[in-house]
Scaffold this motif. Structure first.
Motif, PDB file in Angstrom:
ATOM      1  N   UNK A 243       0.853  -1.180   0.000  1.00  0.00           N
ATOM      2  CA  UNK A 243       0.000   0.000   0.000  1.00  0.00           C
ATOM      3  C   UNK A 243       0.891   1.233   0.000  1.00  0.00           C
ATOM      4  N   UNK A 244       0.308   2.408  -0.235  1.00  0.00           N
ATOM      5  CA  UNK A 244       1.097   3.615  -0.130  1.00  0.00           C
ATOM      6  C   UNK A 244       1.492   3.838   1.329  1.00  0.00           C
ATOM      7  N   UNK A 245       2.575   4.567   1.578  1.00  0.00           N
ATOM      8  CA  UNK A 245       3.058   4.742   2.948  1.00  0.00           C
ATOM      9  C   UNK A 245       1.969   5.276   3.877  1.00  0.00           C
ATOM     10  N   UNK A 246       1.885   4.689   5.064  1.00  0.00           N
ATOM     11  CA  UNK A 246       0.910   5.127   6.059  1.00  0.00           C
ATOM     12  C   UNK A 246      -0.475   4.531   5.905  1.00  0.00           C
ATOM     13  N   UNK A 247      -0.657   3.683   4.908  1.00  0.00           N
ATOM     14  CA  UNK A 247      -1.978   3.111   4.633  1.00  0.00           C
ATOM     15  C   UNK A 247      -1.911   1.603   4.830  1.00  0.00           C
ATOM     16  N   UNK A 248      -2.930   1.047   5.468  1.00  0.00           N
ATOM     17  CA  UNK A 248      -3.012  -0.389   5.649  1.00  0.00           C
ATOM     18  C   UNK A 248      -3.928  -1.022   4.631  1.00  0.00           C
TER      19      UNK A 248
END
Length: 444
Positions: A243-248
């Motif tokens: 996922x994109x950084x900071x996203x689960x």
């Protein structure tokens, strides 16, 4: 009252990953069946001229005595809500107005479901329950009993100052990991809950709906369950979906089998889950996995996409779902028979599973257009077994993106919704048709 129980998953990952064993004699995967639609709603455009309306999720409200007066309610994100009749003509457009709270901002309506038979302001009404991402809460709209004959089918009745569902404060809400998918759960007369997923995270919440004497509707008793975000692999090692950084690896689509108190939820890059209700009352089980489950990707900052580390690495998932797994709903057949319908957004198909036993897959289908365009990239869907106007064997409504066709501006982001006769799906896959209203416990 805000009561938050952080029911962090205690299910061992190996157990959480357990798939239903294939039924003896289960058919091997084959090419999807094809069904057709000739009925679609007007196009929505996600730009300033179109009111930033981007279709996402539908709900079907069936009139209890005059089925031709039934309506379809859909979310249009920043564009609010739209209400259509069975001929897909627009009856009402509701702006995503600020939430009724001191710090309220314009809404972003993501998903919608129906709560039946709430006692609101001294009368029994059905209520559309809507997730509002920009305010991290639920919004509520009573449905006029006249349905499509009403001058204004929906009226907002959201109680003021409702708690945030996933955020401790407004500053955190601005990060937009907020209310996403929604489904209504009505386990017994007089009890109504909503199940809500969180954008960009693996958390699921339940709340109890609380009609107020003043004619508004709110909620209490917020409880959370954190689903897995990483998964053990055969032979050792752990897989974390890219996922994109900071996203689960978020969940979005949710639907409750009201007969068994089971939540079916799609984790977009993982697959279809079966989760007992109330949350924490049993171990979640991964029913089916997306085709590229286990493929190791890395996030590319320049393209803002996940790219495979090894393009030749085979996925460990099944043949039925291609990420994203998105919309989901339950069809109630005769007796204990039922079906879970899931949109396989990555390859424009829909997968069907049994609600019984280990939820074995029953086949997949595509939706082709007959005088309209076919279905692409479906987000949300809704299904009913009821007779609905000319749909004598039930109705499936699904989101379509991008909407195409000779009257659609190809330079604009276009979406809409299509209506599909359930009888066509049933014929194509050898499924049951049963239009008895008593099949759905909420309508008894």
């Amino acid at each position: 009252m805000r009561r938050t129980a952080a029911l962090a998953v205690v299910v061992p990952l190996a157990l959480a990953l357990t798939l239903a064993p294939p039924a003896a004699g289960a058919p091997r995967p084959h090419a999807p069946a094809v069904v057709t639609t000739e009925n679609e709603t007007p196009v929505l455009y996600d730009d300033d001229e179109g009111g930033n309306a981007s279709g996402d999720d539908p709900a079907i409200w069936v009139h209890p005595t005059h089925s031709d007066r039934s309506i379809v309610i859909v979310t249009a994100k920043e564009g609010g809500l739209r209400v259509y009749d069975l001929g897909s003509e627009e009856l009402q457009s509701l702006a995503a107005e600020p939430a009724p709270r001191a710090d309220g901002v314009d809404g972003r309506y993501n998903n919608v479901d129906i709560a039946y038979g709430l006692r609101v302001g001294g009368r029994t009404v059905d209520v559309a329950v809507v997730s509002d991402r920009y305010n991290d809460q639920l919004r509520f709209f009573t449905i006029d009993p006249a349905g499509s004959r009403a001058a204004t089918p929906l009226r907002e009745v959201t109680a003021p100052e409702q708690d945030f569902l996933f955020s401790p404060d407004r500053e955190t809400v601005e990060e937009e990991q907020t209310a996403y998918g929604v489904a209504v759960w009505q386990p017994r007369k007089g009890e109504t809950y909503a199940v809500v997923t969180q954008e960009g995270a693996t958390t699921v919440a339940t709340v109890r709906l609380t009609p107020r004497p003043n004619g508004t509707v709110g909620y209490t008793d917020i409880e959370h369950l954190t689903m897995p975000g990483s998964f053990p692999l055969p032979g050792g090692g752990t897989w974390v979906p890219c996922e994109e950084p900071g996203v689960g690896p978020q969940l979005e689509g949710v639907a409750v089998d009201q007969r068994s108190d089971v939540l079916f939820a799609t984790q977009e890059d993982v697959g279809l889950w079966r989760i007992p209700l109330p949350l924490g009352s049993g171990a979640p089980r991964l029913v089916d996995k997306v085709a590229d489950f286990g493929v190791r990707d890395t996030y590319d900052e320049e393209s803002e996409e996940c790219v495979p580390v090894d393009p030749d690495q085979p996925g460990l998932g099944g043949p039925n779902l291609v990420a994203d797994a998105e919309g989901v709903d339950v069809y109630y057949g005769r007796g204990r028979v039922g079906y879970v319908i899931v949109s396989s957004q990555g390859d424009d198909r829909f997968a069907v599973y049994s609600t019984l036993g280990h939820n074995r897959p029953l086949g997949t289908f595509r939706i082709a257009g007959d005088g309209v365009d076919g279905i692409n990239g479906s987000d949300g869907l809704a299904v009913t077994n009821r007779v609905v106007g000319d749909y004598r064997e039930g109705l499936l409504v699904t989101h379509d993106e991008p909407e195409t066709g000779p009257d659609v501006d190809p330079e604009r982001d276009a979406t809409n919704f299509s209506y599909v006769d359930w009888g066509r799906v049933a014929d194509a896959l050898g499924l049951q048709v049963s239009t008895n209203p008593g099949n759905d416990p909420r309508l008894r």
